[in-house]
Design a protein around this motif. Structure first.
Motif, PDB file in Angstrom:
ATOM      1  N   ALA A 493       0.818  -1.212   0.000  1.00 49.94           N
ATOM      2  CA  ALA A 493       0.000   0.000   0.000  1.00 49.94           C
ATOM      3  C   ALA A 493       0.855   1.266   0.000  1.00 49.94           C
ATOM      4  N   ARG A 494       2.118   1.166   0.436  1.00 51.16           N
ATOM      5  CA  ARG A 494       2.995   2.334   0.542  1.00 51.16           C
ATOM      6  C   ARG A 494       3.892   2.526  -0.680  1.00 51.16           C
ATOM      7  N   SER A 495       4.173   1.442  -1.393  1.00 46.25           N
ATOM      8  CA  SER A 495       5.173   1.513  -2.464  1.00 46.25           C
ATOM      9  C   SER A 495       4.562   1.124  -3.811  1.00 46.25           C
ATOM     10  N   GLN A 496       4.961   1.870  -4.828  1.00 49.26           N
ATOM     11  CA  GLN A 496       4.540   1.549  -6.194  1.00 49.26           C
ATOM     12  C   GLN A 496       5.686   0.955  -7.015  1.00 49.26           C
ATOM     13  N   ALA A 497       6.841   0.754  -6.394  1.00 50.38           N
ATOM     14  CA  ALA A 497       8.022   0.289  -7.117  1.00 50.38           C
ATOM     15  C   ALA A 497       7.811  -1.135  -7.624  1.00 50.38           C
ATOM     16  N   PRO A 498       8.039  -1.377  -8.923  1.00 47.72           N
ATOM     17  CA  PRO A 498       7.857  -2.730  -9.474  1.00 47.72           C
ATOM     18  C   PRO A 498       8.712  -3.783  -8.768  1.00 47.72           C
ATOM     19  N   ALA A 499       9.962  -3.413  -8.397  1.00 45.70           N
ATOM     20  CA  ALA A 499      10.841  -4.377  -7.733  1.00 45.70           C
ATOM     21  C   ALA A 499      10.270  -4.812  -6.392  1.00 45.70           C
ATOM     22  N   VAL A 500       9.623  -3.881  -5.707  1.00 49.08           N
ATOM     23  CA  VAL A 500       9.030  -4.192  -4.408  1.00 49.08           C
ATOM     24  C   VAL A 500       7.852  -5.145  -4.585  1.00 49.08           C
ATOM     25  N   HIS A 501       6.993  -4.852  -5.539  1.00 51.44           N
ATOM     26  CA  HIS A 501       5.807  -5.699  -5.738  1.00 51.44           C
ATOM     27  C   HIS A 501       6.198  -7.082  -6.257  1.00 51.44           C
ATOM     28  N   ARG A 502       7.252  -7.134  -7.063  1.00 50.45           N
ATOM     29  CA  ARG A 502       7.721  -8.449  -7.510  1.00 50.45           C
ATOM     30  C   ARG A 502       8.263  -9.245  -6.313  1.00 50.45           C
ATOM     31  N   ALA A 503       9.025  -8.569  -5.445  1.00 48.85           N
ATOM     32  CA  ALA A 503       9.563  -9.243  -4.262  1.00 48.85           C
ATOM     33  C   ALA A 503       8.438  -9.724  -3.349  1.00 48.85           C
ATOM     34  N   ILE A 504       7.371  -8.926  -3.230  1.00 46.94           N
ATOM     35  CA  ILE A 504       6.224  -9.321  -2.400  1.00 46.94           C
ATOM     36  C   ILE A 504       5.586 -10.596  -2.946  1.00 46.94           C
ATOM     37  N   GLY A 505       5.422 -10.645  -4.267  1.00 47.69           N
ATOM     38  CA  GLY A 505       4.827 -11.839  -4.881  1.00 47.69           C
ATOM     39  C   GLY A 505       5.676 -13.077  -4.661  1.00 47.69           C
ATOM     40  N   LEU A 506       6.980 -12.940  -4.868  1.00 48.67           N
ATOM     41  CA  LEU A 506       7.882 -14.075  -4.672  1.00 48.67           C
ATOM     42  C   LEU A 506       7.897 -14.521  -3.210  1.00 48.67           C
ATOM     43  N   MET A 507       7.892 -13.544  -2.325  1.00 47.67           N
ATOM     44  CA  MET A 507       7.941 -13.857  -0.898  1.00 47.67           C
ATOM     45  C   MET A 507       6.660 -14.567  -0.449  1.00 47.67           C
ATOM     46  N   THR A 508       5.536 -14.129  -0.951  1.00 43.86           N
ATOM     47  CA  THR A 508       4.255 -14.755  -0.601  1.00 43.86           C
ATOM     48  C   THR A 508       4.259 -16.237  -0.981  1.00 43.86           C
ATOM     49  N   GLY A 509       4.747 -16.531  -2.165  1.00 45.00           N
ATOM     50  CA  GLY A 509       4.809 -17.929  -2.594  1.00 45.00           C
ATOM     51  C   GLY A 509       5.774 -18.748  -1.758  1.00 45.00           C
ATOM     52  N   TRP A 510       6.929 -18.163  -1.435  1.00 45.32           N
ATOM     53  CA  TRP A 510       7.938 -18.853  -0.631  1.00 45.32           C
ATOM     54  C   TRP A 510       7.394 -19.191   0.759  1.00 45.32           C
ATOM     55  N   LEU A 511       6.722 -18.221   1.369  1.00 51.42           N
ATOM     56  CA  LEU A 511       6.205 -18.423   2.721  1.00 51.42           C
ATOM     57  C   LEU A 511       5.072 -19.444   2.749  1.00 51.42           C
TER      58      LEU A 511
END
Length: 538
Positions: A493-511
């Motif tokens: 909700a705070r960041s629009q950076a593509p790298a951040v959103h990509r990291a969030i997606g990868l992290m969600t799957g990993w967890l």
């Protein structure tokens, strides 16, 4: 401060302040019994002549200018042992002082003072065999100055119904070469009477101004300035219960231990550089709430219930900071170390760090708040006065005289039965039910650690606690994934950076993968725990 109070001056209820002290020799030493309160610059002047203080003062007070030099070895051996050695000059008089670490009350510590001819210590004037190491075998030429304090001290003698207190207002500096740190504090030293009077007077001073309980001595602050160190976090000490303890004594020991654990981590929690400070303070508050809950069931004193509510509020204020600490120092770091392709850990850290800093701003505000400091003083006051004896019926008073082992078996059995009931049909438990079970297991573990010294069969206890810990950890993975999902939503909700959103997606799957793996072992760990005989029945 000069003029220590011996233990024979203390009433019997205050004697617990020495249980769990440094060692037997130190327990018979002269003792300084002191409570420190911190003030904002300029605040001491408005407090000094407050009507409440004038009402109880025996005199108008004296003003002294004090210069103290603190000494140590080149490798700071004394500091490593929590020992301070100083020489203080007041006018033409010089006094050398050795202080050892405080006991569980955090107010009382062994202290030796003797006149000395100048501003260099003369260790031969101390009773070195009584003091012990590391002082006893220290060569005079092995020590050198580390830092200096310069203080303007105004003192007044306070006469209360049950105690005499020296009230000192200290303003000055701690100095190391060209670096300085300010001193603005009030010291309440017990000269005679009831240690509970220190808490009484401290609470009354909180009504006059927004003071904070001082968690670091001048020596600790001086070493931090000289060495550039951060306040250290501290784990809970081992339980000091014995089979000879009554329930009344056990309550005092358990609450004192939890209070000490909390106080010893407050400075590290406020500093915020090391995540362990907030973590250990939260653990201290959880342990305290566990102790209060099991004790209140046996001894339904109103003071125990009110303490629990306050402890919960303070612990909740630490929650965000702890969650962000785990996220940044464990979760993100662990995935980065695993080499997940495309995972930009630095982008995620950069997005999360400002939120973590905000959470620590809230922690510092909470630690400075009047409510938190009143809670700490009230907890100390309740222990010193054994206030749980009040407002209970005669039958409950009889419980206080029971051996603590009887209470321990009842409390542990009750929590064990609750865990088994919550875990019925374990394989099909909903996430909320698993979370409730995890909390019960955490309380059971704390309770088991409290009462462990009462049960001599160490092998049974170790097996029980090992299986309990494994089950608790596996359930914790499930909870951690849920918490991390909430943090990731906040970052998104705070960041629009593509790298951040990509990291969030990868992290969600990993967890989610971690959650699935943890769930595979959960049923087996539950069965292992369920089959383990409670050590208190072995």
């Amino acid at each position: 401060m000069c003029g220590s109070v011996g233990l024979d001056a203390m009433p019997s209820d205050a004697a617990h302040s020495d249980e769990g002290g440094p060692d037997a020799a130190a327990a018979e030493a002269p003792r300084e019994i002191e409570l420190k309160l911190l003030a904002a610059p300029g605040m001491l002047e408005q407090i000094h002549d407050a009507p409440f203080i004038v009402q109880h003062a025996r005199n108008k007070g004296t003003v002294r200018h004090l210069e103290a030099v603190y000494f140590d070895t080149p490798d700071h051996r004394l500091a490593a042992h929590g020992v301070s050695l100083r020489v203080r000059r007041s006018g033409k008089r010089c006094i050398q002082t050795i202080k050892l670490p405080p006991d569980v009350s955090q107010l009382s510590r062994p202290e030796w003072e003797t006149p000395v001819s100048g501003m260099e210590p003369d260790l031969s004037l101390f009773p070195l065999s009584d003091i012990g190491d590391p002082i006893a075998h220290l060569a005079a030429d092995a020590i050198a100055p580390v830092f200096t304090t310069r203080v303007r001290r105004r003192t007044r003698t306070i006469a209360l119904r049950n105690a005499t207190i020296e009230l000192a207002f200290d303003e000055g500096t701690i100095e190391v070469a060209d670096r300085q740190a300010p001193i603005n504090e009030i010291e309440l030293e017990l000269k005679a009477g009831d240690i509970g009077a220190l808490y009484d007077f401290g609470l009354a001073l909180l009504d006059l101004a927004p003071l904070q309980v001082g968690r670091e001595s001048k020596a600790e602050r001086g070493y931090a300035l000289a060495l550039g160190t951060e306040p250290a976090a501290n784990r809970a000490g081992p339980s000091d219960l014995t089979a000879e303890d009554s329930v009344d004594t056990a309550i005092a020991k358990l609450l004192s231990g939890c209070h000490a654990h909390m106080v010893r981590n407050a400075a590290a929690a406020a500093h915020g550089k090391a995540p362990e400070g907030v973590h250990q303070m939260r653990v201290a508050l959880r342990r305290l709430r566990t102790a209060l809950a099991l004790l209140h069931r046996e001894v339904p004193a109103p003071c125990l219930k009110s303490l629990s509510a306050e402890a919960k509020a303070i612990a909740q204020a630490l929650g965000d900071a702890r969650n962000w600490d785990v996220f940044l120092t464990s979760t993100v770091q662990g995935i980065a170390a695993a080499g997940l392709p495309g995972f930009d850990a630095e982008a995620l850290r950069a997005a999360a760090e400002p939120v973590r800093q905000q959470s620590y701003t809230a922690v510092r505000a909470m630690l400075a708040a009047e409510r938190t400091n009143r809670f700490s003083l009230s907890l100390g006051q309740i222990v010193a006065r054994r206030a749980w004896r009040n407002a209970i019926d005669s039958e409950t008073l009889n419980v206080l005289t029971e051996p603590v082992a009887a209470l321990a078996e009842r409390a542990l059995s009750r929590l064990h039965r609750k865990a088994l009931k919550q875990g019925a049909g374990f394989r099909n438990l909903e996430p909320e039910a698993r979370h409730g079970l995890r909390l019960t297991l955490k309380k059971l573990r704390y309770a088991a650690e409290f009462f462990l010294p009462l049960f001599p069969d160490d092998s049974h206890a170790k097996a029980y606690l090992k299986r309990l810990a494994k089950l608790q950890d596996a359930l914790g993975v499930d909870n951690d994934v849920t918490t991390t999902d909430q943090l990731l939503e906040a970052i998104a909700a705070r960041s629009q950076a593509p790298a951040v959103h990509r990291a969030i997606g990868l992290m969600t799957g990993w967890l989610e993968r971690d959650r699935i793996e943890a769930m595979k072992s959960l049923t087996g760990r539950w069965r292992a725990f369920k089959a383990t005989e409670p050590f208190w029945k072995a």
